[in-house]
Design a protein around this motif. Structure first.
Motif, mmCIF file in Angstrom:
data_model
loop_
_atom_site.group_PDB
_atom_site.id
_atom_site.type_symbol
_atom_site.label_atom_id
_atom_site.label_comp_id
_atom_site.label_asym_id
_atom_site.label_seq_id
_atom_site.Cartn_x
_atom_site.Cartn_y
_atom_site.Cartn_z
ATOM 1 N N ASP A 12 2.114 29.063 -7.458
ATOM 2 C CA ASP A 12 1.883 27.822 -6.711
ATOM 3 C C ASP A 12 2.303 26.673 -7.617
ATOM 4 O O ASP A 12 1.638 26.392 -8.620
ATOM 5 N N HIS A 40 7.063 37.163 -8.373
ATOM 6 C CA HIS A 40 5.761 36.680 -8.861
ATOM 7 C C HIS A 40 5.193 35.650 -7.892
ATOM 8 O O HIS A 40 5.943 34.879 -7.287
ATOM 9 N N VAL A 41 3.861 35.616 -7.829
ATOM 10 C CA VAL A 41 3.190 34.558 -7.071
ATOM 11 C C VAL A 41 3.102 33.335 -7.979
ATOM 12 O O VAL A 41 2.666 33.454 -9.128
ATOM 13 N N THR A 70 9.953 33.419 -7.399
ATOM 14 C CA THR A 70 8.538 33.024 -7.298
ATOM 15 C C THR A 70 8.281 32.308 -5.982
ATOM 16 O O THR A 70 9.165 31.622 -5.457
ATOM 17 N N ASP A 71 7.068 32.472 -5.478
ATOM 18 C CA ASP A 71 6.657 31.770 -4.255
ATOM 19 C C ASP A 71 5.138 31.778 -4.199
ATOM 20 O O ASP A 71 4.498 32.677 -4.759
ATOM 21 N N VAL A 72 4.566 30.815 -3.516
ATOM 22 C CA VAL A 72 3.112 30.813 -3.322
ATOM 23 C C VAL A 72 2.709 31.993 -2.434
ATOM 24 O O VAL A 72 1.583 32.481 -2.516
ATOM 25 N N ASP A 73 3.640 32.460 -1.630
ATOM 26 C CA ASP A 73 3.425 33.616 -0.748
ATOM 27 C C ASP A 73 4.030 34.853 -1.418
ATOM 28 O O ASP A 73 5.262 35.011 -1.475
ATOM 29 N N GLY A 74 3.138 35.709 -1.951
ATOM 30 C CA GLY A 74 3.598 36.864 -2.734
ATOM 31 C C GLY A 74 4.430 37.847 -1.941
ATOM 32 O O GLY A 74 5.400 38.420 -2.470
#
Ligand SMILES: NC(=O)c1ccc[n+]([C@@H]2O[C@H](COP(=O)([O-])OP(=O)(O)OC[C@H]3O[C@@H](n4cnc5c(N)ncnc54)[C@H](O)[C@@H]3O)[C@@H](O)[C@H]2O)c1
Length: 285
Positions: free
Chosen positions: A67, A64-65, A40-44
């Motif tokens: 935040d 997955h996106v 997962t990351d805020v940057d897809g």
């Protein structure tokens, strides 16, 4: 033999901020050892790139996106991961951002963002994992990425250092709480030293420090992390092997960390005024 294979092989791990640096390396390390990784990351786009690389190398991963600053989203997402996989063996709350200005030049919005990602993000992941890990058949592990900065003091780093001191406090208090309840959930505090990542580049794209000395210091740190930082893969391996062994304290450079702990203990024991920590060596102005 790898403790990661023994402990987590065939299981599921969720890593936040896994689109770059240490998180990406931890995702790769786990996937290469038979762990299905929820990247997962805020940057897809970053998350997708890392998951694709894990799969191309023969591992299993999904992207997955997420935040981590949004507690409701984190909880809803964790609910969906547990619903999909049944149990999650390891959550690594890794997402983090840097800061690099004088207190007087830091806007309330910049301060809040650092805390929202680094500290609130760790809390959101802790809260949403621990309630689901408690009662799992396979004991879960929550790894909170703090920093050696959690025990050090530096000028022009107040937001980052304060946020990381808070992450360590969270990890220590949560560990006590879980042991008091005899919950079969392991908490690990990860305190990396210098690792070669883009952490300074991302924050610099947001805003250069206003103050000249802060700007020089920040530029030196950004250069130093590239020149002296540990390879992220090596750091990921050291940290994850310690987590898999069951350690609470996990380091990339245990000797350096011990020196910093001693420095910190001396300051508190002898009631010294705050000292600039030597952990960055020549990197600071
Ligand atoms: N690099 C070091 O020397 C070092 C040292 C000590 C601790 N750490 C810690 O390690 C962790 C990883 O840092 P890194 O050096 O790999 O940095 P990095 O910048 O390479 O990676 C951080 C990742 O977090 C993501 N991210 C940022 N905000 C987010 C948010 N709100 N939600 C989800 N993801 C978000 C970014 O998109 C990025 O992909 C951080 O917590 C950092 O504080 C790093």
């Amino acid at each position: 033999m790898s403790a990661v294979v023994d402990r987590f092989g065939g299981g599921v791990a969720l890593v936040t901020g896994a689109g770059s640096g240490l998180g990406a390396a931890m995702a790769g390390h786990l996937a290469a050892r038979g762990v299905h990784v929820v990247v997962t990351d805020v940057d897809g786009a970053r998350a997708a790139g890392v998951a694709t690389a894990c799969v191309s190398a023969g591992g299993s991963a999904e992207a997955h996106v997420l935040d981590v600053a949004d507690g409701h989203r984190v909880d809803a997402f964790f609910a969906s991961v547990w619903a999909e996989h049944g149990e999650v063996d390891l959550v690594v709350a890794n997402a983090g951002i840097e800061s690099g200005d004088r207190v007087a030049d830091t806007t309330p919005e910049q301060w809040r963002r650092v805390f929202a990602v680094n500290t609130d993000g760790a809390f959101h992941c802790a809260r949403s994992s621990v309630q689901r890990m408690t009662g799992q058949e396979r004991p879960g592990v929550l790894a909170l990425v703090a920093s050696v900065g959690s025990v050090t003091t530096l000028p022009y780093q107040s937001a980052y250092i304060a946020s990381k001191q808070a992450v360590l406090g969270l990890a220590q208090c949560l560990d006590l709480e879980l042991r008091a309840a005899e919950a079969s959930v392991q908490v690990s505090a990860l305190l990396p030293s210098w690792v070669r990542t883009r952490i300074f580049d991302d924050v610099r794209r947001g805003a250069e420090p206003v103050d000249a000395l802060a700007r020089t210091t920040f530029a030196r740190m950004a250069t130093s992390i590239q020149e002296q930082g540990m390879d992220p893969e090596e750091a990921a391996s050291l940290l994850l092997e310690a987590v898999a062994r069951g350690d609470f304290w996990c380091f990339t450079d245990p000797e350096r960390a011990a020196q910093l702990f001693e420095e910190r203990a001396r300051t508190l024991r002898e009631l010294r005024p705050p000292e600039r920590s030597g952990w960055l060596g020549s990197a600071t102005a």
